[in-house]
Design a protein around this motif. Structure first.
Motif, PDB file in Angstrom:
ATOM      1  N   TYR A 290      35.020  39.823  26.315  1.00 16.32           N
ATOM      2  CA  TYR A 290      35.450  41.207  26.074  1.00 16.32           C
ATOM      3  C   TYR A 290      35.042  41.636  24.670  1.00 16.32           C
ATOM      4  O   TYR A 290      35.211  40.855  23.717  1.00 16.32           O
ATOM      5  N   SER A 291      34.584  42.868  24.530  1.00 15.07           N
ATOM      6  CA  SER A 291      34.411  43.396  23.171  1.00 15.07           C
ATOM      7  C   SER A 291      35.797  43.551  22.552  1.00 15.07           C
ATOM      8  O   SER A 291      36.802  43.712  23.266  1.00 15.07           O
ATOM      9  N   LEU A 292      35.870  43.501  21.233  1.00 15.05           N
ATOM     10  CA  LEU A 292      37.172  43.662  20.558  1.00 15.05           C
ATOM     11  C   LEU A 292      37.791  45.016  20.901  1.00 15.05           C
ATOM     12  O   LEU A 292      39.002  45.116  21.105  1.00 15.05           O
ATOM     13  N   ASP A 293      36.951  46.041  20.985  1.00 15.24           N
ATOM     14  CA  ASP A 293      37.462  47.383  21.316  1.00 15.24           C
ATOM     15  C   ASP A 293      38.083  47.400  22.711  1.00 15.24           C
ATOM     16  O   ASP A 293      39.163  47.943  22.931  1.00 15.24           O
ATOM     17  N   GLU A 294      37.389  46.771  23.656  1.00 18.36           N
ATOM     18  CA  GLU A 294      37.844  46.745  25.050  1.00 18.36           C
ATOM     19  C   GLU A 294      39.160  45.972  25.172  1.00 18.36           C
ATOM     20  O   GLU A 294      40.103  46.420  25.825  1.00 18.36           O
ATOM     21  N   LEU A 295      39.222  44.796  24.551  1.00 15.17           N
ATOM     22  CA  LEU A 295      40.434  43.977  24.643  1.00 15.17           C
ATOM     23  C   LEU A 295      41.604  44.675  23.956  1.00 15.17           C
ATOM     24  O   LEU A 295      42.738  44.632  24.435  1.00 15.17           O
ATOM     25  N   SER A 296      41.317  45.355  22.823  1.00 14.72           N
ATOM     26  CA  SER A 296      42.371  46.080  22.093  1.00 14.72           C
ATOM     27  C   SER A 296      42.932  47.223  22.913  1.00 14.72           C
ATOM     28  O   SER A 296      44.143  47.437  22.967  1.00 14.72           O
ATOM     29  N   SER A 297      42.034  47.978  23.547  1.00 14.60           N
ATOM     30  CA  SER A 297      42.492  49.210  24.204  1.00 14.60           C
ATOM     31  C   SER A 297      42.960  48.988  25.637  1.00 14.60           C
ATOM     32  O   SER A 297      43.895  49.641  26.097  1.00 14.60           O
ATOM     33  N   GLN A 298      42.333  48.037  26.352  1.00 15.68           N
ATOM     34  CA  GLN A 298      42.633  47.896  27.783  1.00 15.68           C
ATOM     35  C   GLN A 298      43.298  46.576  28.157  1.00 15.68           C
ATOM     36  O   GLN A 298      43.850  46.454  29.242  1.00 15.68           O
ATOM     37  N   GLY A 299      43.209  45.570  27.278  1.00 19.28           N
ATOM     38  CA  GLY A 299      43.771  44.266  27.622  1.00 19.28           C
ATOM     39  C   GLY A 299      42.943  43.570  28.691  1.00 19.28           C
ATOM     40  O   GLY A 299      41.781  43.899  28.926  1.00 19.28           O
ATOM     41  N   ILE A 300      43.560  42.620  29.371  1.00 15.30           N
ATOM     42  CA  ILE A 300      42.858  41.805  30.374  1.00 15.30           C
ATOM     43  C   ILE A 300      42.843  42.533  31.712  1.00 15.30           C
ATOM     44  O   ILE A 300      43.847  43.114  32.133  1.00 15.30           O
ATOM     45  N   GLU A 301      41.717  42.486  32.401  1.00 17.73           N
ATOM     46  CA  GLU A 301      41.576  43.214  33.672  1.00 17.73           C
ATOM     47  C   GLU A 301      42.466  42.619  34.767  1.00 17.73           C
ATOM     48  O   GLU A 301      42.853  41.449  34.722  1.00 17.73           O
ATOM     49  N   LYS A 302      42.752  43.445  35.761  1.00 14.11           N
ATOM     50  CA  LYS A 302      43.686  43.099  36.832  1.00 14.11           C
ATOM     51  C   LYS A 302      43.263  41.840  37.594  1.00 14.11           C
ATOM     52  O   LYS A 302      44.091  41.002  37.945  1.00 14.11           O
ATOM     53  N   GLU A 303      41.980  41.683  37.825  1.00 15.20           N
ATOM     54  CA  GLU A 303      41.491  40.540  38.603  1.00 15.20           C
ATOM     55  C   GLU A 303      41.924  39.209  37.966  1.00 15.20           C
ATOM     56  O   GLU A 303      42.361  38.277  38.641  1.00 15.20           O
ATOM     57  N   LEU A 304      41.814  39.140  36.637  1.00 20.39           N
ATOM     58  CA  LEU A 304      42.211  37.908  35.943  1.00 20.39           C
ATOM     59  C   LEU A 304      43.736  37.773  35.904  1.00 20.39           C
ATOM     60  O   LEU A 304      44.276  36.673  36.069  1.00 20.39           O
ATOM     61  N   LEU A 305      44.422  38.884  35.705  1.00 20.27           N
ATOM     62  CA  LEU A 305      45.895  38.845  35.693  1.00 20.27           C
ATOM     63  C   LEU A 305      46.440  38.381  37.050  1.00 20.27           C
ATOM     64  O   LEU A 305      47.421  37.633  37.110  1.00 20.27           O
ATOM     65  N   ASP A 306      45.776  38.814  38.119  1.00 21.09           N
ATOM     66  CA  ASP A 306      46.199  38.392  39.465  1.00 21.09           C
ATOM     67  C   ASP A 306      46.059  36.881  39.641  1.00 21.09           C
ATOM     68  O   ASP A 306      46.885  36.240  40.292  1.00 21.09           O
ATOM     69  N   MET A 307      44.991  36.326  39.073  1.00 19.68           N
ATOM     70  CA  MET A 307      44.811  34.863  39.143  1.00 19.68           C
ATOM     71  C   MET A 307      45.965  34.137  38.440  1.00 19.68           C
ATOM     72  O   MET A 307      46.423  33.100  38.892  1.00 19.68           O
ATOM     73  N   LEU A 308      46.407  34.694  37.322  1.00 15.41           N
ATOM     74  CA  LEU A 308      47.504  34.076  36.562  1.00 15.41           C
ATOM     75  C   LEU A 308      48.814  34.169  37.313  1.00 15.41           C
ATOM     76  O   LEU A 308      49.686  33.307  37.191  1.00 15.41           O
ATOM     77  N   ALA A 309      48.964  35.218  38.111  1.00 16.98           N
ATOM     78  CA  ALA A 309      50.227  35.451  38.817  1.00 16.98           C
ATOM     79  C   ALA A 309      50.418  34.504  40.008  1.00 16.98           C
ATOM     80  O   ALA A 309      51.523  34.290  40.487  1.00 16.98           O
ATOM     81  N   LYS A 310      49.299  33.933  40.494  1.00 17.32           N
ATOM     82  CA  LYS A 310      49.399  33.042  41.667  1.00 17.32           C
ATOM     83  C   LYS A 310      49.911  31.677  41.251  1.00 17.32           C
ATOM     84  O   LYS A 310      49.239  30.962  40.527  1.00 17.32           O
ATOM     85  N   GLN A 311      51.065  31.314  41.714  1.00 22.78           N
ATOM     86  CA  GLN A 311      51.594  29.966  41.416  1.00 22.78           C
ATOM     87  C   GLN A 311      51.091  28.996  42.470  1.00 22.78           C
ATOM     88  O   GLN A 311      51.099  29.289  43.650  1.00 22.78           O
ATOM     89  N   ASN A 312      50.643  27.817  41.989  1.00 27.94           N
ATOM     90  CA  ASN A 312      50.126  26.813  42.953  1.00 27.94           C
ATOM     91  C   ASN A 312      51.262  26.021  43.556  1.00 27.94           C
ATOM     92  O   ASN A 312      52.238  25.735  42.906  1.00 27.94           O
TER      93      ASN A 312
END
Length: 312
Positions: A290-312
């Motif tokens: 991520y560019s610093l501007d992108e990460l600062s303004s938008q944070g992490i995209e939904k696709e990656l957040l969804d991966m984190l939300a899945k408990q194994n």
């Protein structure tokens, strides 16, 4: 002041005191960390004036970029497990004029990182010299912690290596040998524990795009590289994350992914100042720069957040 110092010296006794193996050796579900590389205070001015040896007497731009990186990381929710900086923390080589001031200013910025996000430091060629000595490595360790170490997070085994010992250990061959012995011991430990994944951090990439590419300043010499790649492949290491190139690059070797991340500081290609978000799931390691501007303004995209939300 003691607590501030501790944040920079967590790598001690060849491990990272921020994480206890007893608590962290079991898989608990997906998590993520942030990888940055080459804040390299002083290079932007040195590059602009065409004097990379002595032109590093200003680093105001790098201070702002590093501050932006820290602010972006602090805003992330959920929080990353840690923030790893893959070398070339500052531009001034050992013994040069501006080095101490550059280190001091970088620490001033980094100490504002959320206290719940441990800092992990990797040594680069500017941190310990292109041809390191016992003295330059000792000085680095006093400032930033051990030059190589391992740690566990959530059932995943992480190895931090001193890649300069693979690049040129002519002035300290015994230190390269010590790291080699230690690494073999660590890989044996990893095999015994049946960890979920093994991930390596080092400054210099094994290779930039192809495992058999020619050797130059930005990768490791071919015979050294081949030996390490084979060792890593046999050990089941999934990924190596590095910096040094000041551009994004990467490739793979027999299932081992080589990830080369561009810089927080000076860019030498077409990439933007940025950070890499690395998500570790049960099955795979997924990452995005991520560019610093992108990460600062938008944070992490939904696709990656969804991966984190899945408990194994």
């Amino acid at each position: 002041m003691a607590a501030e110092g501790d944040a920079f010296l967590r790598a001690r006794g060849r491990t990272l005191t921020a994480f206890r193996q007893d608590d962290e050796s079991q898989w608990k579900g997906p998590f993520y960390f942030i990888q940055g590389a080459d804040p390299q205070f002083g290079l932007m001015k040195a590059w602009a004036v065409g004097d990379t040896n002595n032109g590093d007497d200003e680093w105001g731009e790098e201070i702002k970029l590093a501050e932006q990186a820290v602010q972006a990381i602090n805003k992330l929710n959920p929080k990353p497990k840690f923030f790893v900086l893959c070398g070339d923390l500052i531009h001034g080589m050992p013994g040069t004029q501006w080095r101490k001031d550059q280190e001091q200013d970088l620490k001033k910025v980094l100490k504002n990182t959320d206290q719940d996000i441990p800092l992990v430091f990797v040594s680069g060629n500017h941190d310990i010299g292109n041809t390191p000595t016992r003295e330059t490595i000792d000085t680095y360790c006093k400032n930033w912690g051990d030059d190589y170490f391992s740690f566990w997070v959530g059932g995943v085994f992480f190895l931090v290596l001193n890649s300069q010992l693979y690049f040129d250990s002519s002035k300290c061959p015994e230190l390269k040998q010590a790291q080699d012995v230690w690494l073999n011991e660590q890989l044996a430990v990893a095999e015994k524990h049946k960890c979920k994944h093994i991930i390596v951090f080092q400054h210099i990439p094994l290779f930039l795009r192809k495992p058999d590419e020619d050797h130059d300043y930005f990768n490791l010499e071919k015979s050294v590289r081949q030996e390490i790649m084979e060792k890593f492949h046999k050990a089941g290491i999934k990924a190596v994350f590095s910096g040094h190139y000041h551009r994004n690059a990467g490739g793979s070797y027999r299932g081992l992914e080589m990830v080369v991340s561009s810089a927080i500081g000076c860019q030498l290609g077409e990439d933007t100042h940025g950070l890499r978000v690395v998500v570790v799931t049960d099955e795979k390691i997924v990452h995005r720069y991520y560019s610093l501007d992108e990460l600062s303004s938008q944070g992490i995209e939904k696709e990656l957040l969804d991966m984190l939300a899945k408990q194994n």
